[in-house]
Write an enzyme that holds these catalytic residues in place. Structure first.
Site, PDB file in Angstrom:
ATOM      1  CG  HIS A 120      60.425  46.847  58.158  1.00 37.18           C
ATOM      2  ND1 HIS A 120      60.819  47.983  58.823  1.00 37.18           N
ATOM      3  CD2 HIS A 120      59.824  47.278  57.016  1.00 37.18           C
ATOM      4  CE1 HIS A 120      60.475  49.054  58.117  1.00 37.18           C
ATOM      5  NE2 HIS A 120      59.889  48.657  57.016  1.00 37.18           N
ATOM      6  CG  ASP A 198      56.788  44.328  62.819  1.00 38.73           C
ATOM      7  OD1 ASP A 198      55.670  44.872  62.704  1.00 38.73           O
ATOM      8  OD2 ASP A 198      57.781  44.668  62.157  1.00 38.73           O
ATOM      9  CD  GLN A 201      53.639  44.821  55.240  1.00 40.26           C
ATOM     10  OE1 GLN A 201      52.659  44.578  54.539  1.00 40.26           O
ATOM     11  NE2 GLN A 201      54.307  45.952  55.136  1.00 40.26           N
ATOM     12  CE  LYS A 224      53.545  49.054  57.071  1.00 38.76           C
ATOM     13  NZ  LYS A 224      53.985  49.632  55.780  1.00 38.76           N
ATOM     14  CB  CYS A 360      62.611  48.969  55.324  1.00 36.05           C
ATOM     15  SG  CYS A 360      62.351  50.677  54.835  1.00 36.05           S
TER      16      CYS A 360
END
Length: 402
Positions: A120, A198, A201, A224, A360
């Site tokens: 991303h 990261d 998600q 999220k 993105c």
């Protein structure tokens, strides 16, 4: 298979969506919020707003206790050794920028940063710009055809000048879990690099303890994880956090200052300049509490069953190509001869909330040599009826566009 969601009734948004004829399949962009999170956010203001730390009146003490209590619950959720390993930010993007600026003094000209081909922009641009500022080499780990990191290539790229390896836990485009434990073993064997993960998600799909895959830093966003916007988390090993330099300056983070010099607090306070997102942090603590009380196995089984149903429905339709080999919660796809923007528009007119574009992740789409894709993404509140409405709308749209 009906696949009802046992959690749907706890999310008031779905009452409003039903009244408006909306089927929400865009949770990878942002998730809906359960009532307990909304209650926590409202209570943080209804009971009296106050700033945190230092004040000696009751409202501030109560707010500080709630804010720091949320930090402690998040730390426990992550399996952290101490709440001091949790820095509260305004999102995963801010957390990654904090790392890029906070570690900058640790680099020398010619050092290397490794990212993957699926990142991303939030986990690309901070490192890209750091490389430009400090004359570093930004190197890219390629993907396998299934959409996973190519570990053999990663091993070849790692070396004594690799200082950071920054990768996503779960691709927001391909829906693939990345082999973090295996990657961490390679990093430890081949380089002195920090491993940055990261989890924007991945954090929402299962309970993840960064120590299980030997990350040095782990970031995620509250919005999220069924919490509000403008709140995120940077977790780091204590010795790794100690190597960060402050990147924003102002109130709260300063220990002492004169007109010409200053001393700053250690983590986490030294990285939380100014008034933090207090209500959002308290609500994130409530979201973590709520998730803690759910049956993790039941959630995982429900999401997996929905994912399989989604993939089976896409495979049954002529001309549909799914990108990669999705493993959970989302799928990005194209239809031969059909513009994804036109398709998304026609789905939206039928009340189907999905997302089209490059998500993105422009360099990933350049690698795939494709202009974009339509993404369907699921939360624990979705059910089989949502998917049936999506497939009906998809068939209607394709009948018009072909």
């Amino acid at each position: 298979m009906s696949l009802p969601s046992p959690w749907r009734a706890e999310f008031p948004a779905f009452t409003a969506f039903a009244a408006d004829g909306i089927t929400y399949l865009d949770s990878a962009a942002t998730a809906q919020k359960p009532q307990v999170v909304l209650d926590a956010l409202l209570a943080s203001y209804r009971l009296g707003a106050a700033n945190v730390h230092r004040a000696q009146h009751w409202a501030a003490e109560r707010t500080t206790a709630a804010y720091e209590g949320a930090r402690g619950r998040i730390a426990a959720w992550l399996g952290a050794a101490s709440p001091h390993e949790v820095v509260l930010t305004r999102g995963a993007t801010e957390a990654l920028n904090l790392l890029a600026y906070g570690l900058e003094d640790s680099f020398a000209t010619g050092d290397e940063i490794l990212i993957s081909a699926l990142e991303h922009h939030a986990n690309l641009l901070p490192w890209q710009q750091l490389a430009r500022r400090r004359d570093l080499e930004l190197r890219v780990i390629p993907l396998t055809p299934s959409g996973h990191l190519d570990l053999e290539a990663a091993e070849r790229l790692l070396g004594p000048r690799t200082r950071v390896v920054a990768v996503s836990q779960l691709s927001n485009v391909l829906g693939t879990w990345q082999p973090l434990a295996e990657l961490a073993a390679l990093v430890r064997a081949c380089s002195p690099a920090w491993l940055v993960v990261d989890g924007a998600q991945g954090a929402v799909h299962g309970r993840h303890r960064p120590g299980d895959f030997d990350a040095d830093f782990y970031v995620f966003s509250g919005h999220k994880l069924y919490a509000p916007e403008a709140i995120g988390v940077l977790w780091g090993k204590a010795d790794c956090l100690a190597q960060l330099k402050p990147w924003q300056f102002g109130g709260e983070m300063v220990q002492h200052t004169s007109f010409t010099d200053a001393r700053f607090h250690a983590a986490p306070m030294g990285f939380e300049a100014g008034t933090p997102p207090i209500g959002a942090a308290i609500a994130l603590g409530a979201a973590v509490d709520w998730l803690q009380g759910q049956d993790e196995t039941l959630i995982r089984g429900h999401e997996q069953a929905l994912s399989l149903k989604l993939l089976a429905g896409l495979a049954a339709r002529e001309g549909v190509r799914v990108l990669g080999e999705p493993q959970i919660a989302l799928a990005s796809f194209q239809v031969a001869g059909v513009d994804v923007g036109d398709l998304s528009h026609l789905l939206g007119e039928q009340g189907i909330a999905v997302r089209a574009g490059q998500h993105c992740a422009m360099p990933l789409f350049q690698t795939l040599q494709t202009p974009g894709a339509l993404r369907v993404s699921l939360g624990l509140y979705n059910d089989a009826e949502d998917l049936q409405r999506f497939f009906t709308a998809l068939d209607n749209a394709l009948e018009l566009l072909r």
